[in-house]
Design a protein around this motif. Structure first.
Motif, PDB file in Angstrom:
ATOM      1  N   GLY A 171      49.127  66.804  -4.558  1.00  0.00           N
ATOM      2  CA  GLY A 171      49.829  67.336  -5.723  1.00  0.00           C
ATOM      3  C   GLY A 171      49.690  66.471  -6.957  1.00  0.00           C
ATOM      4  N   ALA A 172      50.030  67.067  -8.094  1.00  0.00           N
ATOM      5  CA  ALA A 172      50.030  66.334  -9.359  1.00  0.00           C
ATOM      6  C   ALA A 172      51.384  65.650  -9.526  1.00  0.00           C
ATOM      7  N   GLY A 173      51.452  64.736 -10.470  1.00  0.00           N
ATOM      8  CA  GLY A 173      52.715  64.118 -10.881  1.00  0.00           C
ATOM      9  C   GLY A 173      53.572  63.631  -9.735  1.00  0.00           C
ATOM     10  N   ARG A 174      54.833  64.101  -9.737  1.00  0.00           N
ATOM     11  CA  ARG A 174      55.793  63.542  -8.783  1.00  0.00           C
ATOM     12  C   ARG A 174      55.464  63.907  -7.338  1.00  0.00           C
ATOM     13  N   PHE A 175      54.756  65.032  -7.125  1.00  0.00           N
ATOM     14  CA  PHE A 175      54.373  65.393  -5.753  1.00  0.00           C
ATOM     15  C   PHE A 175      53.340  64.404  -5.222  1.00  0.00           C
ATOM     16  N   GLY A 176      52.377  64.062  -6.068  1.00  0.00           N
ATOM     17  CA  GLY A 176      51.368  63.091  -5.670  1.00  0.00           C
ATOM     18  C   GLY A 176      51.989  61.734  -5.370  1.00  0.00           C
ATOM     19  N   VAL A 177      52.932  61.329  -6.221  1.00  0.00           N
ATOM     20  CA  VAL A 177      53.596  60.040  -6.010  1.00  0.00           C
ATOM     21  C   VAL A 177      54.356  60.041  -4.683  1.00  0.00           C
ATOM     22  N   PHE A 178      55.048  61.143  -4.412  1.00  0.00           N
ATOM     23  CA  PHE A 178      55.784  61.241  -3.139  1.00  0.00           C
ATOM     24  C   PHE A 178      54.822  61.121  -1.959  1.00  0.00           C
ATOM     25  N   GLN A 179      53.680  61.807  -2.064  1.00  0.00           N
ATOM     26  CA  GLN A 179      52.714  61.766  -0.957  1.00  0.00           C
ATOM     27  C   GLN A 179      52.126  60.365  -0.751  1.00  0.00           C
ATOM     28  N   MET A 180      52.029  59.600  -1.843  1.00  0.00           N
ATOM     29  CA  MET A 180      51.420  58.268  -1.744  1.00  0.00           C
ATOM     30  C   MET A 180      52.403  57.176  -1.340  1.00  0.00           C
ATOM     31  N   THR A 181      53.700  57.464  -1.490  1.00  0.00           N
ATOM     32  CA  THR A 181      54.702  56.406  -1.295  1.00  0.00           C
ATOM     33  C   THR A 181      54.581  55.729   0.072  1.00  0.00           C
ATOM     34  N   SER A 182      54.395  56.524   1.140  1.00  0.00           N
ATOM     35  CA  SER A 182      54.267  55.940   2.485  1.00  0.00           C
ATOM     36  C   SER A 182      53.084  54.985   2.543  1.00  0.00           C
ATOM     37  N   PHE A 183      52.000  55.345   1.848  1.00  0.00           N
ATOM     38  CA  PHE A 183      50.786  54.518   1.880  1.00  0.00           C
ATOM     39  C   PHE A 183      51.012  53.184   1.151  1.00  0.00           C
ATOM     40  N   VAL A 184      51.817  53.229   0.091  1.00  0.00           N
ATOM     41  CA  VAL A 184      52.148  51.980  -0.609  1.00  0.00           C
ATOM     42  C   VAL A 184      52.833  51.025   0.354  1.00  0.00           C
ATOM     43  N   TRP A 185      53.814  51.536   1.073  1.00  0.00           N
ATOM     44  CA  TRP A 185      54.536  50.679   2.036  1.00  0.00           C
ATOM     45  C   TRP A 185      53.623  50.242   3.169  1.00  0.00           C
ATOM     46  N   GLN A 186      52.787  51.168   3.653  1.00  0.00           N
ATOM     47  CA  GLN A 186      51.856  50.821   4.727  1.00  0.00           C
ATOM     48  C   GLN A 186      50.940  49.677   4.311  1.00  0.00           C
ATOM     49  N   ASN A 187      50.648  49.642   3.024  1.00  0.00           N
ATOM     50  CA  ASN A 187      49.726  48.622   2.510  1.00  0.00           C
ATOM     51  C   ASN A 187      50.445  47.303   2.227  1.00  0.00           C
ATOM     52  N   GLY A 188      51.700  47.244   2.633  1.00  0.00           N
ATOM     53  CA  GLY A 188      52.464  46.012   2.427  1.00  0.00           C
ATOM     54  C   GLY A 188      53.129  45.947   1.071  1.00  0.00           C
ATOM     55  N   GLY A 189      53.064  47.031   0.321  1.00  0.00           N
ATOM     56  CA  GLY A 189      53.634  47.021  -1.021  1.00  0.00           C
ATOM     57  C   GLY A 189      55.067  47.509  -1.069  1.00  0.00           C
ATOM     58  N   GLU A 190      55.667  47.359  -2.241  1.00  0.00           N
ATOM     59  CA  GLU A 190      57.014  47.862  -2.508  1.00  0.00           C
ATOM     60  C   GLU A 190      56.995  48.483  -3.891  1.00  0.00           C
ATOM     61  N   LEU A 191      57.909  49.380  -4.153  1.00  0.00           N
ATOM     62  CA  LEU A 191      58.062  49.907  -5.513  1.00  0.00           C
ATOM     63  C   LEU A 191      59.134  49.079  -6.222  1.00  0.00           C
ATOM     64  N   VAL A 192      60.352  49.189  -5.720  1.00  0.00           N
ATOM     65  CA  VAL A 192      61.431  48.303  -6.169  1.00  0.00           C
ATOM     66  C   VAL A 192      62.053  47.794  -4.870  1.00  0.00           C
ATOM     67  N   ASP A 193      62.062  46.482  -4.673  1.00  0.00           N
ATOM     68  CA  ASP A 193      62.533  45.990  -3.365  1.00  0.00           C
ATOM     69  C   ASP A 193      64.056  45.969  -3.284  1.00  0.00           C
ATOM     70  N   ASP A 194      64.561  45.578  -2.114  1.00  0.00           N
ATOM     71  CA  ASP A 194      66.005  45.625  -1.886  1.00  0.00           C
ATOM     72  C   ASP A 194      66.774  44.701  -2.827  1.00  0.00           C
ATOM     73  N   ALA A 195      66.090  43.677  -3.343  1.00  0.00           N
ATOM     74  CA  ALA A 195      66.755  42.762  -4.267  1.00  0.00           C
ATOM     75  C   ALA A 195      66.728  43.284  -5.703  1.00  0.00           C
ATOM     76  N   GLY A 196      66.135  44.460  -5.884  1.00  0.00           N
ATOM     77  CA  GLY A 196      66.091  45.047  -7.226  1.00  0.00           C
ATOM     78  C   GLY A 196      64.909  44.576  -8.049  1.00  0.00           C
ATOM     79  N   GLN A 197      63.957  43.877  -7.427  1.00  0.00           N
ATOM     80  CA  GLN A 197      62.775  43.406  -8.151  1.00  0.00           C
ATOM     81  C   GLN A 197      61.744  44.532  -8.256  1.00  0.00           C
ATOM     82  N   VAL A 198      61.219  44.733  -9.443  1.00  0.00           N
ATOM     83  CA  VAL A 198      60.198  45.761  -9.638  1.00  0.00           C
ATOM     84  C   VAL A 198      58.858  45.205  -9.162  1.00  0.00           C
ATOM     85  N   ARG A 199      58.245  45.894  -8.187  1.00  0.00           N
ATOM     86  CA  ARG A 199      56.986  45.380  -7.625  1.00  0.00           C
ATOM     87  C   ARG A 199      55.865  46.410  -7.707  1.00  0.00           C
ATOM     88  N   VAL A 200      56.075  47.379  -8.589  1.00  0.00           N
ATOM     89  CA  VAL A 200      55.077  48.445  -8.744  1.00  0.00           C
ATOM     90  C   VAL A 200      53.740  47.903  -9.233  1.00  0.00           C
TER      91      VAL A 200
END
Lengths: 408, 314
Positions: free
Chosen positions: A184-213
């Motif tokens: 999908g485009a826009g927010r659908f694409g981002v939703f679909q990719m979110t699991s892959f970000v985490w799988q790759n060891g990444g975070e978007l905003v971590d539990d401490a509130g740090q932006v890691r995008v």
């Protein structure tokens, strides 16, 4: 002027038929997303009757179309009104909790909190307090068209990112109108990719509130999907336009795209639109660690409810009974007992892969501005990257600085 | 002054007789309009004033629910102006308005002139041309969205078949064409309304005027510019103003086709106000932007009402 504004919102709530909901203490008004009550035989009605028989309270069940639910809650809760109990998408929870319109259930649920699956339970938390209990959960897995997989020369679905890209590329080779992945485009694409970000060891905003995008793990994920579209041409052009799940699904349903990253809400659409589609649902191809994004709805209580039994209804509906009730409703319970081998065996075959990877489920960042971050910052970043207007690295770094500025 | 009614008759008077004399008689007309007055105040005037006031408040779901709404002067307007997306939306809105108004007026006039002549199957043609106007806007928008689909859309298929395109193109997904694509749908939907207004005006031109012009040798473009257009100028101006208002209010087309995207390439002031309100949950900024739109619409509506009065006087 506050009174005036509040009255205005109440007027709007009246016009929408939302006012007066929380006024009667002996009746619990309960708003649900309409798909949970598709007809008069919906299992939820049985649950409500059981609650009424057990407690003597009345429940006024109101079904709100999914597309309308967020707006109606916003108008009603903003006007100091709204239902006593509400089904709320776990991605919206932080904003409402931050606004102070949800009752804090931390103390009330302390003794039972451990009975819920950790991932879905976390989606009800905001700043360490619990504002909702998970009603039903879902996560995303990989839908694979078996015929296209075989035709592409593979005997098993992809198990890691390398295989994933290779399978998609091979499916693209099946014909001019054949692709590997529906996205999908826009927010659908981002939703679909979110699991892959985490799988790759990444975070978007971590539990401490740090932006890691802006970190490399996120950029690499953007790069993978951008390359699949721009270099491999294994994603159809709907990745530039699809703004609803139906549009995201379309290439997969039409056997033009061989894979789809989605959740259990796709199954009903496949049954309805392409009942003869030969497909499998398998866990997402693994990255550095297992992860899948959690969706689903939580049940929350209005901070201004006058009904002392509102929290009881939440506990009743999300408790052990939910395992059977959700199975009947083609949903997955978020109760811990739903993860036992016996409970999983009772599920329809199509639901089992989702429940079997539930332990790897993660909630989206619990920040009040998540909806805005998702729609107005991450979505444009993905849109710009997939169009080749900026590099994936530049897209995520710009997004990171924008999120950080917003969070200040 | 004594009552004209005899004491005996007074005793048998219905309660409503109190409105037939004295103060009751003077109050009567006001009482008759009171329900309508209250209704208009409640559903039009009050929300409008409240909306304008909200533009000067720190009004979010958070401040509202915590009772912390405060007056912040023009800060919401400053935030709106400081948002780069606002300037993109402003440019897009100007383009959206201009393209829609010019195209709808020209096409509407052409169709009205065509249907004002004794062409064959005129009633069928008229019904066919009106069809887009009667189709519900959501249905029309979603249909066009599928027609533009970059993989199976009929627009792409036709353009490829006639040789305009070599390959399918994502009209709604390309930053250079998204606003154009939505504008085409909007023109398709709005033109019949303009045609209807202008056709009615054309049919009101006295036959004697046309005959006199013909005898004086006016034909073709000269007849159009020096006889027909002056005769329908008021209807033309009204149609133009109405098109302006309807276009700026045409939220459905943009929101359902592109949601203002991709990358804000089809964002207009209306969609941006919606985004401020329901994505950012910032009613103050949404109200500030809506107030700007309101001022523009009031100005345009004032011109419209002035033209209507001119027509009535004429």
């Amino acid at each position: 002027m506050l009174k005036l504004t509040t009255r205005l919102l109440r007027t709007a709530a009246c016009a929408l038929g939302l006012w007066g909901a929380a006024a009667q203490a002996d009746t619990i008004t309960f708003w649900v997303n309409a798909p949970m009550v598709p007809n008069a035989q919906a299992p939820l009605y049985d649950e409500i009757r059981a609650f009424e028989a057990q407690t003597g309270h009345k429940v006024n069940l109101q079904a709100i179309p999914f597309q309308e639910l967020e707006k109606r809650l916003f108008v009603a809760l903003g006007g100091g009104s709204g239902p006593d109990v509400m089904a709320i998408d776990n991605a919206w929870l932080a904003a409402y909790a931050d606004a102070g319109v949800l009752a804090d259930l931390t103390d009330r649920t302390r003794s039972v909190a451990s009975q819920y699956q950790p991932g879905p339970l976390a989606s009800g938390r905001f700043q360490g307090r619990l504002y909702a209990l998970p009603w039903y959960t879902n996560n995303v897995a990989l839908f694979v068209n078996n015929d296209m997989l075989k035709a592409a020369g593979f005997s098993a679905p992809p198990k890691n990112w390398t295989e994933f890209r290779a399978v998609a590329k091979a499916m693209r080779g099946l014909g001019a109108d054949k692709y590997g992945l529906a996205m999908g485009a826009g927010r659908f694409g981002v939703f679909q990719m979110t699991s892959f970000v985490w799988q790759n060891g990444g975070e978007l905003v971590d539990d401490a509130g740090q932006v890691r995008v802006g970190e490399p793990a996120v950029a690499e994920t953007f790069q993978l999907f951008t390359d699949m579209y721009r270099v491999d041409k294994s994603i159809p052009d709907t990745v530039l336009t699809a703004q609803s799940w139906d549009e995201v699904f379309a290439p997969f349903l039409q056997s033009r795209a061989g894979m789809l990253i989605s959740g259990d809400w796709t199954i009903g659409t496949i049954k309805r639109v392409s009942p003869n589609l030969n497909y499998s649902i398998v866990p997402l191809p693994a990255g550095k660690r297992a992860a899948t994004v959690i969706g689903g709805f939580n049940l929350a209580v209005n901070a201004k409810t006058k009904s002392p039994a509102a929290a009881d209804l939440v506990l009743f509906l999300t408790g052990p009974r939910s395992v059977e009730a959700m199975r009947k409703a083609d949903r997955l319970s978020a109760h811990m007992t739903a993860t036992t081998a016996e409970a999983i065996a009772k599920l329809p075959e199509t639901q089992r892969p989702f429940m079997s990877q539930a332990a790897a489920g993660r909630a989206r960042p619990s920040i009040a501005i998540w909806a805005e971050v998702h729609s107005s910052i991450l979505s444009p970043a993905w849109d710009a990257s997939v169009r080749g207007l900026v590099t994936p690295q530049a897209a995520v770094q710009k997004a990171a600085s924008e999120i950080a500025a917003k969070m200040k | 002054m004594s009552s004209p009614l005899s004491p005996e008759r007074k005793g048998r008077m219905p309660w409503s007789a109190v409105f037939e004399t004295g103060r009751g008689e003077r109050l009567y007309p006001y009482l008759m309009v009171l329900p309508a007055f209250i209704l208009v105040m409640a559903v039009v005037v009050y929300p409008v004033i409240s909306g304008i006031v909200s533009g000067f408040q720190d009004l979010t779901l958070r401040t509202l629910s915590r009772g912390q709404v405060t007056f912040i002067g023009t800060r919401n307007f400053e935030r709106v102006w400081a948002d780069p997306v606002f300037w993109t939306a402003l440019r897009n809105t100007a383009w959206w308005e201009g393209a829609n108004v010019v195209a709808q007026m020209l096409l509407g006039l052409m169709l009205a002139l065509m249907l004002n002549r004794p062409v064959r199957a005129r009633s069928w043609l008229r019904a066919g041309i009106l069809l887009p106007w009667v189709v519900p806007s959501v249905v029309a928008v979603l249909t066009w969205r599928w027609m533009y689909d970059p993989t199976v859309g009929i627009v792409n298929e036709l353009l490829v078949r006639v040789g305009v395109l070599k390959d399918y193109f994502p009209f709604l997904g390309d930053v250079g064409t998204s606003l154009w694509a939505v504008t085409v749908e909007s023109i398709w939907k709005g033109t019949p309304f303009v045609m209807l207004l202008l056709l009615a005006a054309l049919q009101m031109i006295p036959r004697s005027v046309m005959e006199a012009a013909a005898m004086d040798g006016a034909h073709g473009w000269r007849l159009l510019f020096f006889v027909v257009l002056p005769q329908i100028r008021l209807a033309f101006a009204i149609a133009l103003i109405l098109t302006l208002i309807l276009t700026v209010n045409n939220f459905n087309a943009i929101w359902l086709m592109t949601a203002g995207g991709p990358l804000n390439s089809s964002e207009t002031l209306f969609t941006l106000a919606y985004r401020y309100g329901f994505e950012r949950m910032n009613l103050g900024m949404a109200s500030a932007l809506a107030t700007l739109l309101f001022v523009f619409l009031v100005a345009v509506t004032t011109v419209y009402l002035y033209l209507i009065r001119m027509r009535e006087e004429a």
